[in-house]
Design a protein around this motif. Structure first.
Motif, PDB file in Angstrom:
ATOM      1  N   GLY A 190       0.795  -1.217   0.000  1.00  0.00           N
ATOM      2  CA  GLY A 190       0.000   0.000   0.000  1.00  0.00           C
ATOM      3  C   GLY A 190       0.828   1.268   0.000  1.00  0.00           C
ATOM      4  N   GLY A 191       2.153   1.149  -0.176  1.00  0.00           N
ATOM      5  CA  GLY A 191       3.028   2.311  -0.176  1.00  0.00           C
ATOM      6  C   GLY A 191       3.272   2.852  -1.570  1.00  0.00           C
ATOM      7  N   LEU A 192       3.930   3.981  -1.618  1.00  0.00           N
ATOM      8  CA  LEU A 192       4.342   4.590  -2.875  1.00  0.00           C
ATOM      9  C   LEU A 192       5.830   4.326  -3.063  1.00  0.00           C
ATOM     10  CD1 LEU A 192       2.554   8.057  -2.614  1.00  0.00           C
ATOM     11  CD2 LEU A 192       1.849   6.085  -3.970  1.00  0.00           C
ATOM     12  N   ALA A 193       6.200   3.787  -4.195  1.00  0.00           N
ATOM     13  CA  ALA A 193       7.605   3.513  -4.498  1.00  0.00           C
ATOM     14  C   ALA A 193       8.201   4.748  -5.159  1.00  0.00           C
ATOM     15  CB  ALA A 193       7.725   2.301  -5.408  1.00  0.00           C
ATOM     16  N   ILE A 194       9.094   5.407  -4.441  1.00  0.00           N
ATOM     17  CA  ILE A 194       9.703   6.639  -4.923  1.00  0.00           C
ATOM     18  C   ILE A 194      11.181   6.375  -5.197  1.00  0.00           C
ATOM     19  CG2 ILE A 194      10.184   9.063  -4.372  1.00  0.00           C
ATOM     20  CD1 ILE A 194       7.160   8.371  -4.485  1.00  0.00           C
ATOM     21  N   LEU A 195      11.660   6.782  -6.358  1.00  0.00           N
ATOM     22  CA  LEU A 195      13.076   6.681  -6.682  1.00  0.00           C
ATOM     23  C   LEU A 195      13.791   7.779  -5.910  1.00  0.00           C
ATOM     24  CD1 LEU A 195      15.511   5.599  -8.237  1.00  0.00           C
ATOM     25  CD2 LEU A 195      14.842   7.082 -10.153  1.00  0.00           C
ATOM     26  N   ALA A 196      14.542   7.394  -4.893  1.00  0.00           N
ATOM     27  CA  ALA A 196      15.259   8.354  -4.058  1.00  0.00           C
ATOM     28  C   ALA A 196      16.666   8.569  -4.595  1.00  0.00           C
ATOM     29  CB  ALA A 196      15.321   7.844  -2.620  1.00  0.00           C
ATOM     30  N   HIS A 197      17.181   9.770  -4.382  1.00  0.00           N
ATOM     31  CA  HIS A 197      18.548  10.141  -4.737  1.00  0.00           C
ATOM     32  C   HIS A 197      18.883   9.803  -6.201  1.00  0.00           C
ATOM     33  CE1 HIS A 197      18.319   9.959  -0.451  1.00  0.00           C
ATOM     34  NE2 HIS A 197      18.776   8.745  -0.326  1.00  0.00           N
TER      35      HIS A 197
END
Length: 182
Positions: free
Chosen positions: A140-147
């Motif tokens: 249920g989370g959002l997958a965010i491309l970090a850095h």
């Protein structure tokens, strides 16, 4: 009123400057932060347990490689030095090497024994980006491309941008301000 830490203040400033330009290209901006949480989702919990178990096994594997090369340090010594840390890594082995006189600094321990170019190097467990994205979204989370600056090469960015991320981090407080300017 407590002022925001410099990192957050810069993020707010960068967002206020970037927002008008960004809205020309994208439909929505979600402000977020890294957080920890207790989870009770079997698949995600199993993946996290596997990652921690792999990190622990890596301590054993590296200390065995060190021992074979004549550097007498055991995994148990590393664990004893850090009994309350759940996720140990090479910096903890470096501290054990310093304590036993094999190195005079963490940097020295890495240069001589622990870098990815040393004969005692053992690769860490890595999950594929696809698997990570799937686990996060199934929970249920959002997958965010970090850095994204870390992956800056045409090949890596093309591959990453083809994946099903829900977003891309647009500001990173530890990055120099001129690199965060839109």
């Amino acid at each position: 009123m407590t002022p925001f830490p410099p990192c957050i203040s810069l993020a707010i400033l960068a967002m206020s400057r970037a927002l008008p330009q960004l809205l020309r290209f994208i439909s929505e901006i979600i402000s977020g932060t890294i957080c920890s949480s207790s989870i009770n989702l079997p698949t995600l919990k199993a993946a996290c347990t596997h990652a921690l178990d792999s990190r622990r096994q890596r301590i054993y594997d590296i200390t065995e490689a060190l021992t074979r090369s004549g550097v007498k340090v055991s995994a148990e010594e590393v664990f004893e030095e850090c009994p309350n840390i759940g996720s140990l890594g090479r910096p903890h082995i470096a501290n054990a090497l310093i304590k036993k006189g094999y190195a005079s600094s963490v940097k020295g321990a890495f240069n001589k024994y622990l870098s990815n170019r040393s004969p005692c190097y053992i690769p860490s467990y890595t999950m594929s980006a696809e698997e990570g994205i799937s686990l996060i979204q199934e929970a249920g989370g959002l997958a965010i491309l970090a850095h994204p600056h870390v992956y800056f090469s045409a090949h890596n960015m093309d591959r990453l941008l083809s994946l099903k991320f829900d977003g891309i981090e647009g500001y990173y407080c530890a990055f120099p301000p001129h690199k965060n300017t839109p």
